[in-house]
Enzyme design. Structure first.
Site, PDB file in Angstrom:
ATOM      1  NE  ARG A  96      -4.342  -1.404   0.176  1.00 27.31           N
ATOM      2  CZ  ARG A  96      -4.273  -2.540  -0.631  1.00 27.31           C
ATOM      3  NH1 ARG A  96      -3.449  -3.086  -1.427  1.00 27.31           N
ATOM      4  NH2 ARG A  96      -5.535  -3.270  -0.594  1.00 27.31           N
ATOM      5  CD  GLU A 156      -3.910   3.023  -5.224  1.00 21.73           C
ATOM      6  OE1 GLU A 156      -4.885   1.970  -5.347  1.00 21.73           O
ATOM      7  OE2 GLU A 156      -2.816   2.360  -4.807  1.00 21.73           O
ATOM      8  CG  HIS A 211      -3.983  -1.312  -6.610  1.00 22.93           C
ATOM      9  ND1 HIS A 211      -4.425  -0.688  -5.436  1.00 22.93           N
ATOM     10  CD2 HIS A 211      -3.602  -2.596  -6.279  1.00 22.93           C
ATOM     11  CE1 HIS A 211      -4.324  -1.360  -4.279  1.00 22.93           C
ATOM     12  NE2 HIS A 211      -4.094  -2.509  -4.649  1.00 22.93           N
TER      13      HIS A 211
END
Length: 331
Positions: A240, A269, A288
């Site tokens: 993360r 994000e 991601h």
């Protein structure tokens, strides 16, 4: 056990209603699927009002925060379709007696392969070379001047030794890399050597982040700890963004402490279009998507389906992360 009434399941992922309903069609009338009518707080809370089960939103946009928990008085179980549960308020859910499960291990191989592929790309400046070729250049000498390495010559450190960290350690070891790891507890089965955190940082030419984001790990790799890495080290983050804050990573890149970074995750994000990490030539960027393989997605769907089926059949669910009884009971 099922008393004949359908379980009301709020499905929050942005996958389209037809796909969502298809996932749970094998359960027939045992589950009534609720899809939010809008992807905002109002739509979320409306969907949760009568929900007993929740399949969470892997994007984090519809978070199971304290307000969402209060909006779901009948909530009995939350299943996240991913490993990370940082979009859930675990304290609020635990206080409410609601177990939260993840899909631990379902995407471990895919994410670990991405980490190894990213290490190859950074060692050989593959993305940089591709961009230069597309611009019309032929940069053999410039590529050599940037410094290229065989991956087996590099010491690899893995932060976190869960399913992803263990897979990554095994793959790097198979390539001939000396591999060490740090986690909150030692793993006797590990293929890697355990080191204390500061020692691991000082001896890692490649550092792979595979930790969950928790209050304890948030900001773990700030400026002070990044400065412990060998000069020119490579950072690979498949965990993360909040574990290694964007600003700290950027500063380490600009100072040369980091020779490169492969980032699949970010503090926010998506990162803003003008974020300086997007412009740094020593950064490999990914949206991601390290676990976005067909195999991993099928594995995640299977775990979600298996746990919801377990609820319907009165069996305990698997992969509960918040120490609440895994046998789901109606409110």
């Amino acid at each position: 056990m099922n008393d004949g009434r359908p379980w009301r399941l709020a499905a929050l992922p942005p996958l389209g209603e037809e796909i969502i309903r298809g996932m749970f069609a094998p359960l027939g009338d045992a589950v009534e699927v609720i899809v939010p009518k809008s992807r905002d707080e109002a739509g979320l809370h409306a969907a949760l009002a009568d929900a007993e089960l929740v399949v969470g939103d892997f994007t984090g946009a519809l978070a199971m925060d304290a307000a969402a928990v209060r909006a779901a008085p009948r909530l009995a179980f939350v299943q996240m379709p991913q490993v990370g549960v940082d979009s859930c308020d675990l304290d609020a859910l635990t206080a409410a007696g609601v177990p939260v499960a993840n899909t631990a291990g379902a995407n471990a191989r895919s994410v670990a392969e991405w980490a190894v592929g990213a290490a190859f790309a950074l060692c050989r400046h593959l993305a940089w070379g591709d961009r230069r070729m597309r611009e019309g250049a032929w940069s053999q000498s410039e590529l050599l001047a940037r410094g290229t390495r065989e991956i087996r010559s590099l010491r690899v450190g893995v932060l976190g030794y869960g399913a992803i960290g263990a897979e990554a350690a095994g793959l790097f070891a198979a390539l001939g890399c000396p591999v060490s790891y740090w986690s909150r507890r030692r793993r006797p089965e590990a293929v890697a050597e355990y080191r204390e955190l500061d020692d691991l940082l000082a001896t890692s030419d490649v550092l792979v982040l595979a930790l969950p984001l928790t209050p304890e790990t948030a900001g773990l790799l700030g400026p002070r700890r990044l400065a412990m890495l060998p000069q020119g080290a490579l950072l690979i983050n498949v965990a993360r963004g909040g574990i290694a804050p964007d600003d700290a990573v950027l500063a380490a890149l600009e100072s040369g402490r980091l020779g490169g970074a492969a980032l699949d995750v970010f503090e926010s994000e998506p990162p803003p279009a003008d974020h300086p990490l997007r412009r740094n030539e020593n950064v490999l960027l990914s949206p991601h998507a390290a676990g976005a393989t067909r195999e991993a997605q099928f594995g995640i769907v299977r775990v979600v389906q298996d746990n919801i089926t377990a609820v319907v059949e009165g069996r305990p669910v698997r992969n509960v992360v918040n120490r609440v009884d895994a046998r789901i009971r109606r409110r």
